[in-house]
Design a protein around this motif. Structure first.
Motif, PDB file in Angstrom:
ATOM      1  N   UNK A  64       0.774  -1.253   0.000  1.00  0.00           N
ATOM      2  CA  UNK A  64       0.000   0.000   0.000  1.00  0.00           C
ATOM      3  C   UNK A  64       0.801   1.296   0.000  1.00  0.00           C
ATOM      4  N   UNK A  65       0.340   2.230  -0.761  1.00  0.00           N
ATOM      5  CA  UNK A  65       0.999   3.536  -0.879  1.00  0.00           C
ATOM      6  C   UNK A  65      -0.063   4.568  -1.219  1.00  0.00           C
ATOM      7  N   UNK A  66      -0.123   5.645  -0.451  1.00  0.00           N
ATOM      8  CA  UNK A  66      -1.067   6.715  -0.773  1.00  0.00           C
ATOM      9  C   UNK A  66      -0.308   7.780  -1.542  1.00  0.00           C
ATOM     10  N   UNK A  67      -0.819   8.185  -2.688  1.00  0.00           N
ATOM     11  CA  UNK A  67      -0.095   9.194  -3.464  1.00  0.00           C
ATOM     12  C   UNK A  67      -1.058  10.114  -4.185  1.00  0.00           C
ATOM     13  N   UNK A  68      -0.657  11.375  -4.259  1.00  0.00           N
ATOM     14  CA  UNK A  68      -1.406  12.387  -5.007  1.00  0.00           C
ATOM     15  C   UNK A  68      -0.859  12.436  -6.424  1.00  0.00           C
ATOM     16  N   UNK A  69      -1.759  12.423  -7.392  1.00  0.00           N
ATOM     17  CA  UNK A  69      -1.369  12.463  -8.803  1.00  0.00           C
ATOM     18  C   UNK A  69      -2.046  13.644  -9.477  1.00  0.00           C
ATOM     19  N   UNK A 173       4.365   6.473  -9.938  1.00  0.00           N
ATOM     20  CA  UNK A 173       5.623   7.078  -9.503  1.00  0.00           C
ATOM     21  C   UNK A 173       5.281   8.290  -8.655  1.00  0.00           C
ATOM     22  N   UNK A 174       5.311   8.159  -7.333  1.00  0.00           N
ATOM     23  CA  UNK A 174       4.859   9.250  -6.483  1.00  0.00           C
ATOM     24  C   UNK A 174       5.680  10.517  -6.714  1.00  0.00           C
ATOM     25  N   UNK A 175       5.006  11.643  -6.753  1.00  0.00           N
ATOM     26  CA  UNK A 175       5.688  12.927  -6.911  1.00  0.00           C
ATOM     27  C   UNK A 175       5.784  13.401  -8.349  1.00  0.00           C
ATOM     28  N   UNK A 176       5.631  12.475  -9.296  1.00  0.00           N
ATOM     29  CA  UNK A 176       5.770  12.861 -10.709  1.00  0.00           C
ATOM     30  C   UNK A 176       4.409  13.201 -11.319  1.00  0.00           C
ATOM     31  N   UNK A 253       0.018  20.162  -2.298  1.00  0.00           N
ATOM     32  CA  UNK A 253       0.998  19.102  -2.559  1.00  0.00           C
ATOM     33  C   UNK A 253       2.154  19.658  -3.383  1.00  0.00           C
ATOM     34  N   UNK A 254       3.260  18.930  -3.398  1.00  0.00           N
ATOM     35  CA  UNK A 254       4.406  19.227  -4.258  1.00  0.00           C
ATOM     36  C   UNK A 254       5.140  17.915  -4.475  1.00  0.00           C
ATOM     37  N   UNK A 255       5.648  17.706  -5.679  1.00  0.00           N
ATOM     38  CA  UNK A 255       6.393  16.482  -5.960  1.00  0.00           C
ATOM     39  C   UNK A 255       7.873  16.645  -5.670  1.00  0.00           C
ATOM     40  N   UNK A 256       8.295  17.871  -5.300  1.00  0.00           N
ATOM     41  CA  UNK A 256       9.719  18.151  -5.101  1.00  0.00           C
ATOM     42  C   UNK A 256      10.145  17.991  -3.656  1.00  0.00           C
ATOM     43  N   UNK A 257       9.215  18.322  -2.752  1.00  0.00           N
ATOM     44  CA  UNK A 257       9.575  18.351  -1.341  1.00  0.00           C
ATOM     45  C   UNK A 257       8.291  18.480  -0.516  1.00  0.00           C
ATOM     46  N   UNK A 258       8.423  18.418   0.807  1.00  0.00           N
ATOM     47  CA  UNK A 258       7.241  18.541   1.674  1.00  0.00           C
ATOM     48  C   UNK A 258       6.642  19.946   1.569  1.00  0.00           C
ATOM     49  N   UNK A 279      -2.258  17.350   9.463  1.00  0.00           N
ATOM     50  CA  UNK A 279      -1.243  16.299   9.523  1.00  0.00           C
ATOM     51  C   UNK A 279      -0.958  15.773   8.117  1.00  0.00           C
ATOM     52  N   UNK A 280       0.261  15.269   7.916  1.00  0.00           N
ATOM     53  CA  UNK A 280       0.630  14.639   6.645  1.00  0.00           C
ATOM     54  C   UNK A 280       0.210  13.171   6.724  1.00  0.00           C
ATOM     55  N   UNK A 281      -0.824  12.809   5.970  1.00  0.00           N
ATOM     56  CA  UNK A 281      -1.382  11.446   6.016  1.00  0.00           C
ATOM     57  C   UNK A 281      -0.348  10.396   5.600  1.00  0.00           C
ATOM     58  N   UNK A 282       0.402  10.695   4.549  1.00  0.00           N
ATOM     59  CA  UNK A 282       1.418   9.786   4.025  1.00  0.00           C
ATOM     60  C   UNK A 282       2.423  10.652   3.274  1.00  0.00           C
ATOM     61  N   UNK A 283       3.686  10.169   3.144  1.00  0.00           N
ATOM     62  CA  UNK A 283       4.731  11.018   2.556  1.00  0.00           C
ATOM     63  C   UNK A 283       4.376  11.599   1.183  1.00  0.00           C
ATOM     64  N   UNK A 284       3.612  10.849   0.373  1.00  0.00           N
ATOM     65  CA  UNK A 284       3.340  11.305  -0.989  1.00  0.00           C
ATOM     66  C   UNK A 284       1.908  11.807  -1.197  1.00  0.00           C
TER      67      UNK A 284
END
Ligand code: MTE
Ligand code: MO
Length: 340
Positions: A64-69, A173-176, A253-258, A279-284
């Motif tokens: 599992x991985x949570x990511x914003x696209x 690919x998280x962040x991209x 969100x940002x794909x470069x950094x927090x 809070x930050x739910x997940x790193x990505x």
């Protein structure tokens, strides 16, 4: 590539673009209320057709991985002149809970030879874009693929990957930006040279003009979006908010950094106030923010929000024009009327 015309510009939205826009929908901004975007509300971008896949004879050659696209074309319709393509305003974004296998682990298992420098991902969908017959294909430098948290996802939000989001397997690919996340995977190929496919060399590059080779798009620039407050008008979608304190909220969100800060303006960007970050739910994943607005009376206001990331990237007030209409992360503006 210099001199090859790949994108036109236009003022009015054409029937062709309308056809694209009805196939490819955005995330209604009120869906920013969900930490994880429900399927059906997640934005959708499909270049060609959604392939019909029979799982009993699908193969891939090679938790599992949570990511914003976000689509690299998000914001395109706000450029002037307007590059002709999917006319996104700001809603080409969503966050999903992906389930799959680590790309890094799979590549390690495949044991690439010493000369391998790039990994190409091929989708089952085929079509013609700018006169070129192609499969949807994108690559990642091997070093980037090995260093990233990328995964081959077969699940989305607790269920199987739905057809429109890449069934049976897609790259995440998280962040991209979105175009990296190839859907309906058919194959993964290691190359000993940079990949020169259409979506790599001609599409998805930041180019100042037709003679500029430009540079490839990669990670998502920071962006904050606000849930439009109050109630909308049916046609204009302009908002009416009752007098009194109003909690403004959204996600960034940002794909470069927090995300380091989100600021809010209620006067169209002249003055700014710091919002409270959740809070930050997940790193990505995107990060929620809130700001209590106390309008000083009735009348018209323009609400804006802007994000800054820890790498020092900040959203501009005005976008920088480019041929393909990519990466327009200029601040969102929401006109509202405060009235009883
Ligand atoms: N095979 C394939 N993968 C694809 C695409 C496509 O057209 N075909 N579109 C890309 C683009 S431009 C974006 S923004 C994202 C959109 O993902 P979603 O529709 O699941 O939100 O998928 C990417 N992966
Ligand atoms: Mo996209």
């Amino acid at each position: 590539m210099a001199g090859i015309k790949t994108h036109e510009t236009s003022e009015g939205v054409s029937l062709e673009e309308l056809q694209l826009a009805t196939r490819n929908h955005g995330m209604p901004l009120e869906a920013l209320r969900y930490e994880v975007t429900p399927i059906g509300l997640h934005y959708l971008l499909v270049h060609f057709d959604i392939p019909l896949v029979d799982p009993s004879n699908w193969t891939l050659e090679v938790d599992g991985l949570v990511a914003t696209m976000e689509c690299a074309g998000n914001g395109r319709a706000r450029f002037s002149p307007r590059p002709v393509s999917q006319p996104w305003l700001v809603e080409a974004v969503g966050t999903a809970r992906w389930r799959g296998v680590s790309l890094r682990a799979l590549l390690a298992e495949a044991a690439p030879l010493d000369g391998a420098v790039e990994v190409v991902f091929t989708g089952l969908d085929r079509g013609v874009e700018n006169g070129i017959d192609q499969r949807f294909q994108r690559s990642l430098p091997l070093a980037e693929a090995l260093a990233s948290d990328a995964m081959l996802a077969f699940g989305m939000n607790g269920g199987a990957l739905p057809p429109q989001h890449g069934y049976p397997l897609r790259l995440v690919v998280p962040g991209w930006y979105g175009m990296t996340n190839v859907k309906w995977l058919e194959g993964i190929t290691l190359l000993d040279r940079p990949f020169d496919g259409y979506q790599q060399l001609r599409g998805y590059r930041l180019r100042r003009d037709e003679d500029d080779d430009g540079r490839p798009l990669s990670r998502m620039l920071p962006r904050a979006l606000m849930i439009p407050p109050g109630i909308p008008d049916f046609m204009s979608r302009e908002r009416t908010v009752p007098p009194g304190p109003c909690e403004l909220e959204g996600r960034a969100w940002s794909g470069w950094s927090a995300i380091e800060s989100v600021e809010v303006s209620t006067d169209g960007g002249s003055t700014w106030q710091e919002a409270r970050l959740g809070a930050q739910l997940a790193p990505w994943a995107w990060r929620s923010w809130k700001h209590l607005w106390e309008p000083d009376g009735t009348g018209s206001y323009t609400l804006c929000c802007r994000a800054r990331d820890a790498a020092g990237n900040v959203q501009p007030l005005e976008p920088e024009w480019n041929v393909g209409g990519y990466a327009n992360n200029a601040v969102q503006r929401i006109p509202v009327t405060v009235a009883p």
